[in-house]
Design a protein around this motif. Sequence first.
Motif, PDB file in Angstrom:
ATOM      1  N   ALA A 225       0.596  -1.421   0.184  1.00 14.45           N
ATOM      2  CA  ALA A 225      -0.189  -0.152  -0.243  1.00 14.45           C
ATOM      3  C   ALA A 225       1.196   0.859   0.250  1.00 14.45           C
ATOM      4  O   ALA A 225       0.722   2.115   0.638  1.00 14.45           O
ATOM      5  N   SER A 226       2.071   0.953  -0.436  1.00 14.44           N
ATOM      6  CA  SER A 226       3.026   2.263  -0.232  1.00 14.44           C
ATOM      7  C   SER A 226       3.599   2.410  -1.918  1.00 14.44           C
ATOM      8  O   SER A 226       4.132   1.499  -2.233  1.00 14.44           O
ATOM      9  N   ARG A 227       3.531   3.734  -1.920  1.00 17.10           N
ATOM     10  CA  ARG A 227       4.290   3.674  -3.205  1.00 17.10           C
ATOM     11  C   ARG A 227       5.243   3.405  -3.725  1.00 17.10           C
ATOM     12  O   ARG A 227       5.522   2.824  -4.962  1.00 17.10           O
ATOM     13  N   GLU A 228       6.476   3.623  -3.097  1.00 15.62           N
ATOM     14  CA  GLU A 228       7.397   3.435  -3.181  1.00 15.62           C
ATOM     15  C   GLU A 228       8.116   2.554  -3.363  1.00 15.62           C
ATOM     16  O   GLU A 228       8.421   1.410  -3.580  1.00 15.62           O
ATOM     17  N   ARG A 229       7.691   1.340  -2.422  1.00 14.35           N
ATOM     18  CA  ARG A 229       7.149   0.303  -2.602  1.00 14.35           C
ATOM     19  C   ARG A 229       6.924  -0.525  -3.455  1.00 14.35           C
ATOM     20  O   ARG A 229       7.328  -1.318  -3.616  1.00 14.35           O
ATOM     21  N   VAL A 230       5.930   0.011  -3.943  1.00  8.62           N
ATOM     22  CA  VAL A 230       5.240  -0.786  -5.491  1.00  8.62           C
ATOM     23  C   VAL A 230       6.217  -0.738  -6.252  1.00  8.62           C
ATOM     24  O   VAL A 230       6.591  -1.635  -7.593  1.00  8.62           O
ATOM     25  N   LYS A 231       6.566   0.660  -6.537  1.00 10.06           N
ATOM     26  CA  LYS A 231       7.946   1.019  -7.597  1.00 10.06           C
ATOM     27  C   LYS A 231       8.827  -0.012  -7.350  1.00 10.06           C
ATOM     28  O   LYS A 231       9.782  -0.126  -8.194  1.00 10.06           O
ATOM     29  N   GLU A 232       9.509  -0.026  -6.202  1.00 14.20           N
ATOM     30  CA  GLU A 232      10.704  -0.809  -5.597  1.00 14.20           C
ATOM     31  C   GLU A 232      10.238  -2.370  -6.451  1.00 14.20           C
ATOM     32  O   GLU A 232      11.361  -3.179  -6.592  1.00 14.20           O
ATOM     33  N   ASN A 233       9.060  -3.164  -5.946  1.00 16.23           N
ATOM     34  CA  ASN A 233       8.094  -4.591  -6.470  1.00 16.23           C
ATOM     35  C   ASN A 233       8.549  -4.805  -7.450  1.00 16.23           C
ATOM     36  O   ASN A 233       9.192  -5.775  -8.386  1.00 16.23           O
ATOM     37  N   LEU A 234       8.509  -4.372  -8.468  1.00 15.26           N
ATOM     38  CA  LEU A 234       8.747  -4.145  -9.828  1.00 15.26           C
ATOM     39  C   LEU A 234      10.282  -3.818 -10.133  1.00 15.26           C
ATOM     40  O   LEU A 234      10.212  -4.779 -11.600  1.00 15.26           O
ATOM     41  N   GLY A 235      10.777  -3.429  -9.826  1.00 15.03           N
ATOM     42  CA  GLY A 235      11.979  -3.240  -9.743  1.00 15.03           C
ATOM     43  C   GLY A 235      12.431  -4.816  -9.949  1.00 15.03           C
ATOM     44  O   GLY A 235      13.985  -4.649 -10.866  1.00 15.03           O
ATOM     45  N   ALA A 236      12.124  -6.310  -9.523  1.00 14.23           N
ATOM     46  CA  ALA A 236      12.332  -7.124  -9.335  1.00 14.23           C
ATOM     47  C   ALA A 236      12.555  -7.793 -11.096  1.00 14.23           C
ATOM     48  O   ALA A 236      13.418  -8.472 -10.788  1.00 14.23           O
TER      49      ALA A 236
END
Length: 265
Positions: A225-236
Motif C-alpha cells: 500500500a506504499s507507492r515507493e514499495r510498489v515501484k521497488e517491487n516492480l524493479g524485480a
Amino acid sequence: MPVLGLGTWRMGESAQRRAQELDAVKAGLELGYPMIDTAEMYGEGGAEEIVGEAIAGLGTRPFIVSKVYPHNATRAGTIAACERSLRRMRIERIDLYLLHWRGGARLEETFEAFHRLRAAGKIGDFGVSNFDRNDMEDAARLDKGLTGSNQVLYCLSRRGPEFDLLPWMRKRSIPLMAYSPLDQGGLLRKAALKKLADEVGCTPAQLALAWLLAQPGVVTIPKSASRERVKENLGALGVKLSPKVLAELDHAFPPPKGKQPLEML
Ligand code: NAP
C-alpha cells in the motif's frame, strides 16, 4: 498471463487507509504493472471497489484476477458472485476467475458455472487457489481443460509447492500464481536474504521476487500500500540471478526434502 501483478489483500478494509491504498494501486498502474489480483473476500468487496476506481478511465486496463468465496461457489452462487464483482470493479469481464479455496460447494457445480460465465464472456478463463496436488488431480479429472492457474502460498521461505505440486502443474502447462511472495513481509527480515541482496545489488524484496520469477511456470502478485514499495517491487523484473546466486539462495532457503524429479510425476 502477465508474470507480475499487484496484490490487494487487506485493502478496502478501512476508510482511513483507503486513500493511500488507492494511491498505491494507481501508482502501480502508472508504472506499468500489467495485472491486479483481488477477491470478493478482500474487505468484503472493498478491495474490488478500489480496483474499480483505480482502473476507471484507463485506455488499457490490466489483466484482472478475482476469486469467488467457496460458500458462494454453487452453480447459481458463482454466477451471482461474479456479477457482483464485475459491478464493484465496473468492468465487463474478469480475465481470470478463481475458486478461492476448496470447500463448501461441489467442484462440479463451480466448474459448470465457470464454463457458463466464460461462454457469456464474463470471465476470460478460470482456475483455482489453495489446491494441493490431490485437489488438482480431482479438478483435472472433472475438467480436462483446466489450465487457468492455481494460486498458492509460495516464496523462498515456503517452498512446499516444489515437492510435487509445481512439477505436476508444469507438466500440464498450468501456471502457478505465487501469493505472499514476501511471506507477508517476514521474509524481508531474514539476514541471509539481505546479505545476498547486497551481493546482487538489489533490495531484499526485489531478490525474493526475482527468485520466484526465475522459476519456470511461476507468476507472482506482491502487495504493497506504499507507492515507493510498489515501484521497488516492480524493479524485480530487471534483476537477473546468476547460477551462483541461485545456488546460494538454495543453501540459505533449502527446497523441500524428497523432491521428486519431474519425469516421475
Ligand atoms: P506479500 O505480498 O508477501 O507481503 C505484503 C506485505 O509486505 C505487506 O505488509 C507490505 O506492507 C509488505 N511489503 C510489500 N512490499 C514491500 C517492500 N518492498 N519492502 C518492505 N515491505 C514490503 O503478502 P500478501 O499480501 O499476503 O500476498 C500478496 C497477494 O497475494 C495478496 O495481496 C493477495 O492479492 C494474494 N493472496 C492470495 C491468497 C489466497 O488465498 N489466494 C492468500 C494471501 C494472499 P505495505 O503494504 O505496508 O507496503
